[in-house]
Scaffold this active site. Structure first.
Site, PDB file in Angstrom:
ATOM      1  N   LYS A  13     -19.092  12.269  -7.835  1.00 11.47           N
ATOM      2  CA  LYS A  13     -17.901  11.553  -8.330  1.00 11.47           C
ATOM      3  C   LYS A  13     -17.776  11.701  -9.855  1.00 11.47           C
ATOM      4  CE  LYS A  13     -19.322   7.574  -6.714  1.00 11.47           C
ATOM      5  NZ  LYS A  13     -20.616   7.983  -6.094  1.00 11.47           N
ATOM      6  N   ARG A  88     -16.231  -0.860  -4.646  1.00 14.61           N
ATOM      7  CA  ARG A  88     -17.406  -0.564  -3.829  1.00 14.61           C
ATOM      8  C   ARG A  88     -17.590  -1.556  -2.706  1.00 14.61           C
ATOM      9  NH1 ARG A  88     -20.511   2.584  -7.844  1.00 14.61           N
ATOM     10  NH2 ARG A  88     -22.590   2.886  -7.082  1.00 14.61           N
ATOM     11  N   ARG A 127     -30.947  15.278 -11.561  1.00 12.33           N
ATOM     12  CA  ARG A 127     -29.821  14.874 -12.412  1.00 12.33           C
ATOM     13  C   ARG A 127     -30.280  14.497 -13.824  1.00 12.33           C
ATOM     14  NH1 ARG A 127     -25.549  10.515 -10.662  1.00 12.33           N
ATOM     15  NH2 ARG A 127     -27.366   9.300 -10.069  1.00 12.33           N
ATOM     16  N   ARG A 160     -31.937   8.940 -15.229  1.00 13.65           N
ATOM     17  CA  ARG A 160     -31.651   7.532 -14.927  1.00 13.65           C
ATOM     18  C   ARG A 160     -32.816   6.866 -14.199  1.00 13.65           C
ATOM     19  NH1 ARG A 160     -25.647   7.300 -12.440  1.00 13.65           N
ATOM     20  NH2 ARG A 160     -26.654   5.894 -10.983  1.00 13.65           N
ATOM     21  N   ARG A 171     -30.020   2.720  -2.445  1.00  8.55           N
ATOM     22  CA  ARG A 171     -28.604   2.850  -2.832  1.00  8.55           C
ATOM     23  C   ARG A 171     -27.785   3.439  -1.686  1.00  8.55           C
ATOM     24  NH1 ARG A 171     -29.219   6.171  -8.121  1.00  8.55           N
ATOM     25  NH2 ARG A 171     -26.955   6.276  -8.096  1.00  8.55           N
TER      26      ARG A 171
HETATM   27  P1  AP5 Z   1     -22.856  12.933 -10.051  1.00  9.33           P
HETATM   28  O1  AP5 Z   1     -21.542  13.549 -10.399  1.00  9.33           O
HETATM   29  O2  AP5 Z   1     -23.627  12.265 -11.133  1.00  9.33           O
HETATM   30  O3  AP5 Z   1     -22.697  11.986  -8.775  1.00  9.33           O
HETATM   31  P2  AP5 Z   1     -22.061  10.530  -8.624  1.00  9.33           P
HETATM   32  O4  AP5 Z   1     -21.362  10.502  -7.331  1.00  9.33           O
HETATM   33  O5  AP5 Z   1     -21.288  10.174  -9.850  1.00  9.33           O
HETATM   34  O6  AP5 Z   1     -23.409   9.726  -8.526  1.00  9.33           O
HETATM   35  P3  AP5 Z   1     -23.839   8.301  -9.098  1.00  9.33           P
HETATM   36  O7  AP5 Z   1     -25.311   8.172  -8.779  1.00  9.33           O
HETATM   37  O8  AP5 Z   1     -23.450   8.138 -10.532  1.00  9.33           O
HETATM   38  O9  AP5 Z   1     -23.073   7.375  -8.237  1.00  9.33           O
HETATM   39  P4  AP5 Z   1     -23.384   5.961  -7.953  1.00  9.33           P
HETATM   40  O10 AP5 Z   1     -22.108   5.604  -7.353  1.00  9.33           O
HETATM   41  O11 AP5 Z   1     -24.571   5.634  -7.169  1.00  9.33           O
HETATM   42  O12 AP5 Z   1     -23.814   5.368  -9.393  1.00  9.33           O
HETATM   43  P5  AP5 Z   1     -23.039   4.482 -10.445  1.00  9.33           P
HETATM   44  O13 AP5 Z   1     -23.393   4.972 -11.781  1.00  9.33           O
HETATM   45  O14 AP5 Z   1     -21.611   4.357 -10.081  1.00  9.33           O
HETATM   46  O15 AP5 Z   1     -23.751  14.102  -9.391  1.00  9.33           O
HETATM   47  C1  AP5 Z   1     -25.091  13.855  -8.999  1.00  9.33           C
HETATM   48  C2  AP5 Z   1     -25.966  15.097  -9.347  1.00  9.33           C
HETATM   49  O16 AP5 Z   1     -25.562  16.200  -8.536  1.00  9.33           O
HETATM   50  C3  AP5 Z   1     -25.809  15.585 -10.790  1.00  9.33           C
HETATM   51  O17 AP5 Z   1     -27.037  16.072 -11.222  1.00  9.33           O
HETATM   52  C4  AP5 Z   1     -24.763  16.715 -10.700  1.00  9.33           C
HETATM   53  O18 AP5 Z   1     -24.918  17.684 -11.740  1.00  9.33           O
HETATM   54  C5  AP5 Z   1     -25.074  17.299  -9.327  1.00  9.33           C
HETATM   55  N1  AP5 Z   1     -23.896  17.814  -8.621  1.00  9.33           N
HETATM   56  C6  AP5 Z   1     -22.634  17.288  -8.613  1.00  9.33           C
HETATM   57  N2  AP5 Z   1     -21.827  18.001  -7.811  1.00  9.33           N
HETATM   58  C7  AP5 Z   1     -22.612  18.992  -7.280  1.00  9.33           C
HETATM   59  C8  AP5 Z   1     -22.355  20.052  -6.353  1.00  9.33           C
HETATM   60  N3  AP5 Z   1     -21.149  20.242  -5.816  1.00  9.33           N
HETATM   61  N4  AP5 Z   1     -23.390  20.876  -6.028  1.00  9.33           N
HETATM   62  C9  AP5 Z   1     -24.634  20.690  -6.574  1.00  9.33           C
HETATM   63  N5  AP5 Z   1     -24.929  19.704  -7.444  1.00  9.33           N
HETATM   64  C10 AP5 Z   1     -23.918  18.868  -7.793  1.00  9.33           C
HETATM   65  O19 AP5 Z   1     -23.715   3.054 -10.190  1.00  9.33           O
HETATM   66  C11 AP5 Z   1     -25.033   2.762 -10.571  1.00  9.33           C
HETATM   67  C12 AP5 Z   1     -25.339   1.295 -10.254  1.00  9.33           C
HETATM   68  O20 AP5 Z   1     -24.435   0.439 -11.003  1.00  9.33           O
HETATM   69  C13 AP5 Z   1     -25.123   0.889  -8.790  1.00  9.33           C
HETATM   70  O21 AP5 Z   1     -26.268   1.157  -7.989  1.00  9.33           O
HETATM   71  C14 AP5 Z   1     -24.832  -0.621  -8.931  1.00  9.33           C
HETATM   72  O22 AP5 Z   1     -26.011  -1.337  -9.144  1.00  9.33           O
HETATM   73  C15 AP5 Z   1     -24.003  -0.678 -10.217  1.00  9.33           C
HETATM   74  N6  AP5 Z   1     -22.551  -0.558  -9.959  1.00  9.33           N
HETATM   75  C16 AP5 Z   1     -21.722   0.426 -10.406  1.00  9.33           C
HETATM   76  N7  AP5 Z   1     -20.461   0.214  -9.988  1.00  9.33           N
HETATM   77  C17 AP5 Z   1     -20.490  -0.930  -9.258  1.00  9.33           C
HETATM   78  C18 AP5 Z   1     -19.499  -1.655  -8.532  1.00  9.33           C
HETATM   79  N8  AP5 Z   1     -18.221  -1.244  -8.479  1.00  9.33           N
HETATM   80  N9  AP5 Z   1     -19.896  -2.782  -7.880  1.00  9.33           N
HETATM   81  C19 AP5 Z   1     -21.168  -3.230  -7.936  1.00  9.33           C
HETATM   82  N10 AP5 Z   1     -22.163  -2.580  -8.589  1.00  9.33           N
HETATM   83  C20 AP5 Z   1     -21.822  -1.436  -9.248  1.00  9.33           C
END
Ligand code: AP5
Length: 213
Positions: A13, A88, A127, A160, A171
């Protein structure tokens, strides 16, 4: 254009949000990035959020709804936005509808990036994130031009805390229980588009461009 990016943790994402931001000139709104900044700066929000994030649980709805509503009111969201990691839960999705209603706006596209669990674990373990702008890299699949330095802003890259395998598995469970129901929520609103996230980054971006044009 108002876009939501849906998909499990590590589905890409953040990677795709940055590419859409560059192409369309509308801002990425990542609740994960906002919360990580708050934790780093030890703000009241960060102190409340830290334990939830460390264990891979969701931060309480009222906190994320509050920061997202605030962010959506900013001037740079006037012509559109890319929500990355919000909503979410169904409660968050309903709150978002209310906020957008008040602003005479609506979601145009909810893009659901689908990736298999094994691929997710592989992606998370390699990552690296930019401390400056939050851009996401992978040591093998998407390395920066210069080791540990962000191509976009020159910031330092780091791993991270919640990318440890055990936390990632939690997660993924949280995603299945609390976030997956949103796929139906947006399907019923006829804005859902599912995308094969198992492809290469550029191919996925191409698919997204086709949907958005
Ligand atoms: P990346 O693009 O970083 O993936 P992502 O989907 O953004 O992953 P996140 O881990 O950031 O999502 P998340 O939703 O768990 O975390 P968030 O920060 O929102 O890609 C991942 C890896 O793969 C990278 O290394 C990239 O280079 C590689 N890659 C990408 N595309 C690829 C491809 N096509 N092929 C190969 N490799 C590829 O949330 C973190 C925490 O914050 C949550 O656990 C929660 O505690 C809190 N939080 C955040 N938002 C909320 C909410 N709305 N409500 C409640 N808690 C929340």
């Amino acid at each position: 254009m108002n876009i939501i990016l849906l998909g499990p943790p590590g589905s890409g994402k953040g990677t795709q949000a940055k590419l859409i931001e560059e192409r369309c000139g509308i801002p990425q709104i990542s609740t994960g990035d906002m919360l990580r900044k708050a934790v780093e700066n030890k703000t009241e929000l960060g102190i409340k959020a830290k334990n939830y994030m460390d264990s891979g649980a969701l931060v309480p709805d009222e906190l994320v709804i509050m920061i997202t509503e605030e962010r959506l009111k900013a001037e740079d969201c006037r012509d559109g936005f890319i929500l990355d990691g919000f909503p979410r839960t169904v409660t968050q999705a309903e709150a978002l509808d209310e906020v957008l209603n008040k602003m005479n706006k609506k979601i145009d596209n909810a893009l659901n990036i689908e990736v298999k669990e094994d691929d997710i674990i592989r992606r998370m373990s390699g990552r690296r994130i930019c401390k400056g702008c939050g851009a996401s890299y992978h040591i093998i699949f998407n390395p920066p031009n210069e080791e540990n330095i962000c191509d976009l802003c020159g910031g330092e890259l780091y791993q991270r805390d919640d990318d440890k395998e055990e936390t990632v598995r939690n997660r993924l469970k949280v995603y299945k229980d609390q976030t997956e129901p949103l796929i139906n929520y947006y399907r019923e609103k006829s804005v859902l588009r599912s995308i094969d996230g198992g492809r290469k980054i550029e191919e996925i971006n191409q698919l997204i461009e086709e949907i958005l044009t």
